[in-house]
Scaffold this motif. Structure first.
Motif, PDB file in Angstrom:
ATOM      1  N   GLU A 186      15.715  58.410  59.083  1.00  0.00           N
ATOM      2  CA  GLU A 186      14.160  58.508  58.372  1.00  0.00           C
ATOM      3  C   GLU A 186      14.493  59.847  58.406  1.00  0.00           C
ATOM      4  OE1 GLU A 186       9.830  56.916  57.493  1.00  0.00           O
ATOM      5  OE2 GLU A 186      11.680  55.891  58.170  1.00  0.00           O
ATOM      6  N   ASN A 187      14.067  60.041  59.478  1.00  0.00           N
ATOM      7  CA  ASN A 187      14.340  61.325  60.770  1.00  0.00           C
ATOM      8  C   ASN A 187      14.925  61.782  62.091  1.00  0.00           C
ATOM      9  OD1 ASN A 187      12.835  59.963  62.352  1.00  0.00           O
ATOM     10  ND2 ASN A 187      10.922  59.649  61.050  1.00  0.00           N
ATOM     11  N   ASN A 211      12.634  70.122  61.372  1.00  0.00           N
ATOM     12  CA  ASN A 211      13.235  69.648  60.373  1.00  0.00           C
ATOM     13  C   ASN A 211      13.141  70.933  59.053  1.00  0.00           C
ATOM     14  OD1 ASN A 211      13.227  66.461  59.775  1.00  0.00           O
ATOM     15  ND2 ASN A 211      11.472  66.809  60.820  1.00  0.00           N
ATOM     16  N   GLU A 244      22.455  57.965  58.605  1.00  0.00           N
ATOM     17  CA  GLU A 244      21.069  58.921  57.803  1.00  0.00           C
ATOM     18  C   GLU A 244      20.528  58.743  58.169  1.00  0.00           C
ATOM     19  OE1 GLU A 244      20.768  63.315  56.290  1.00  0.00           O
ATOM     20  OE2 GLU A 244      22.414  62.765  57.125  1.00  0.00           O
ATOM     21  N   HIS A 263      16.647  64.820  56.716  1.00  0.00           N
ATOM     22  CA  HIS A 263      16.781  64.342  56.399  1.00  0.00           C
ATOM     23  C   HIS A 263      17.925  64.508  54.424  1.00  0.00           C
ATOM     24  CE1 HIS A 263      18.501  60.805  53.010  1.00  0.00           C
ATOM     25  NE2 HIS A 263      17.783  59.503  54.056  1.00  0.00           N
ATOM     26  N   THR A 264      19.334  64.767  54.127  1.00  0.00           N
ATOM     27  CA  THR A 264      19.443  65.534  53.695  1.00  0.00           C
ATOM     28  C   THR A 264      18.674  65.583  52.536  1.00  0.00           C
ATOM     29  OG1 THR A 264      21.645  66.076  53.175  1.00  0.00           O
ATOM     30  CG2 THR A 264      21.069  63.734  52.592  1.00  0.00           C
ATOM     31  N   ASN A 265      18.212  64.254  51.752  1.00  0.00           N
ATOM     32  CA  ASN A 265      17.076  64.397  50.540  1.00  0.00           C
ATOM     33  C   ASN A 265      16.032  64.984  50.798  1.00  0.00           C
ATOM     34  OD1 ASN A 265      19.153  62.216  49.777  1.00  0.00           O
ATOM     35  ND2 ASN A 265      17.584  60.363  50.120  1.00  0.00           N
ATOM     36  N   LEU A 266      15.505  65.240  52.205  1.00  0.00           N
ATOM     37  CA  LEU A 266      14.606  66.493  52.523  1.00  0.00           C
ATOM     38  C   LEU A 266      15.019  68.160  52.087  1.00  0.00           C
ATOM     39  CD1 LEU A 266      12.444  64.145  54.600  1.00  0.00           C
ATOM     40  CD2 LEU A 266      11.690  64.604  51.754  1.00  0.00           C
ATOM     41  N   SER A 315      18.847  69.853  52.596  1.00  0.00           N
ATOM     42  CA  SER A 315      19.897  69.418  51.453  1.00  0.00           C
ATOM     43  C   SER A 315      21.207  69.816  53.148  1.00  0.00           C
ATOM     44  CB  SER A 315      20.531  70.126  50.681  1.00  0.00           C
ATOM     45  OG  SER A 315      22.562  69.816  50.470  1.00  0.00           O
ATOM     46  N   TYR A 316      21.585  68.564  53.489  1.00  0.00           N
ATOM     47  CA  TYR A 316      22.308  68.722  55.396  1.00  0.00           C
ATOM     48  C   TYR A 316      23.962  69.677  54.303  1.00  0.00           C
ATOM     49  CZ  TYR A 316      26.608  68.052  58.033  1.00  0.00           C
ATOM     50  OH  TYR A 316      27.204  67.917  59.381  1.00  0.00           O
ATOM     51  N   ASP A 317      24.143  69.939  53.106  1.00  0.00           N
ATOM     52  CA  ASP A 317      25.623  70.678  52.738  1.00  0.00           C
ATOM     53  C   ASP A 317      24.377  71.879  52.211  1.00  0.00           C
ATOM     54  OD1 ASP A 317      27.472  68.934  52.342  1.00  0.00           O
ATOM     55  OD2 ASP A 317      26.463  69.223  50.094  1.00  0.00           O
TER      56      ASP A 317
END
Length: 254
Positions: free
Chosen positions: A98-99, A41, A96, A71-74, A76-78
């Protein structure tokens, strides 16, 4: 004297033949640089992502397979995608979670992307076909069931074995050369790994520990391939950003 000249002449021709053969093999050898890594992560830190990406990009790999994308909220995937600018093509699991999300980066076009979500777990596998200079091969980025502790240890080992059977079934159906890499969470002589190497060869061929905890004793990360692929230079790279070493392998086809 005549015999000596004849022997020397034949020896020269033999050496020239070997040299020409080696040069021809070098010309036809097609090398692929692959990095596979459980990135843990990125410690949920953009700074860790940046530092790890800088190291990985310095090796100029053709393919990068990451397990445990956050996760993209943690993170960012971008931002993760922008961290590997040399790799135009990308694929990740569509759901997507949670982990335990995964991602594949490639310098070459991808097609036939598919994700397997293993039962009763967040562990998963992603497949993609790679158009590699006019040839097609298939890669699987794999994260098998986490080992766990105590009473879950045996049940998780059984889950991994069942997951390896899914992979084995897919191998039989695939019309292309195959590479399978990732975090298998099991040792070389486990049922899980032995189940797969009946159809594949371990192109890392190393018993050096890939898990950085517990004294670096345990190899649980692998790069496996069908017989068309040959082992090149395999490295395990220590790092401060994960509990797993980075796998780097330059494998090739003739």
């Amino acid at each position: 004297m005549k015999n000596t000249k004849k022997i020397l002449c034949l020896l020269f021709i033999a050496l020239l033949s070997i040299s020409c053969k080696n040069n021809k093999e070098q010309e036809t050898k097609k090398e692929l640089c692959l990095i596979s890594w459980n990135c843990d992560n990125f410690r949920l830190s953009p700074d860790t992502l940046m530092a790890a990406a800088q190291l990985i990009n310095s090796y100029q790999p053709d393919l990068i397979c990451l397990q445990e994308r956050p996760h993209t909220n943690l993170v960012s995937y971008d931002l993760i995608k922008r961290s590997f600018p040399q790799h135009k093509y990308k694929a990740t699991n569509g759901r997507e979670d949670e982990n335990l999300n995964i991602i594949l980066f490639s310098k070459y076009p991808l097609s036939n992307v598919k994700t397997w979500y293993f039962k009763d777990t967040y562990n998963k596998m992603i497949q993609a076909d790679i158009d590699w200079n006019g040839e097609t091969f298939r890669i699987y980025n794999v994260h098998l069931q986490t080992t766990g502790h105590g009473k879950n240890f045996l049940s998780n080992a059984i889950k991994r074995y069942k997951q390896s059977n899914i992979i084995k079934s897919e191998i039989k159906k695939c019309p292309y050369p195959i590479i399978i890499c990732g975090d298998f969470n099991d040792i070389p002589l486990s049922y899980t790994v032995m189940n797969l190497v009946t159809k594949l060869k371990d192109v890392s061929r190393s018993f050096t520990g890939s898990y950085q905890k517990l004294g670096n004793l345990f190899k649980i990360d692998y790069i496996l391939a069908t017989p068309e692929w040959n082992k090149g230079k395999y490295e395990l790279i220590n790092n401060f950003w994960s509990d797993h070493k980075i796998q780097k392998n330059s494998i090739y086809k003739l």
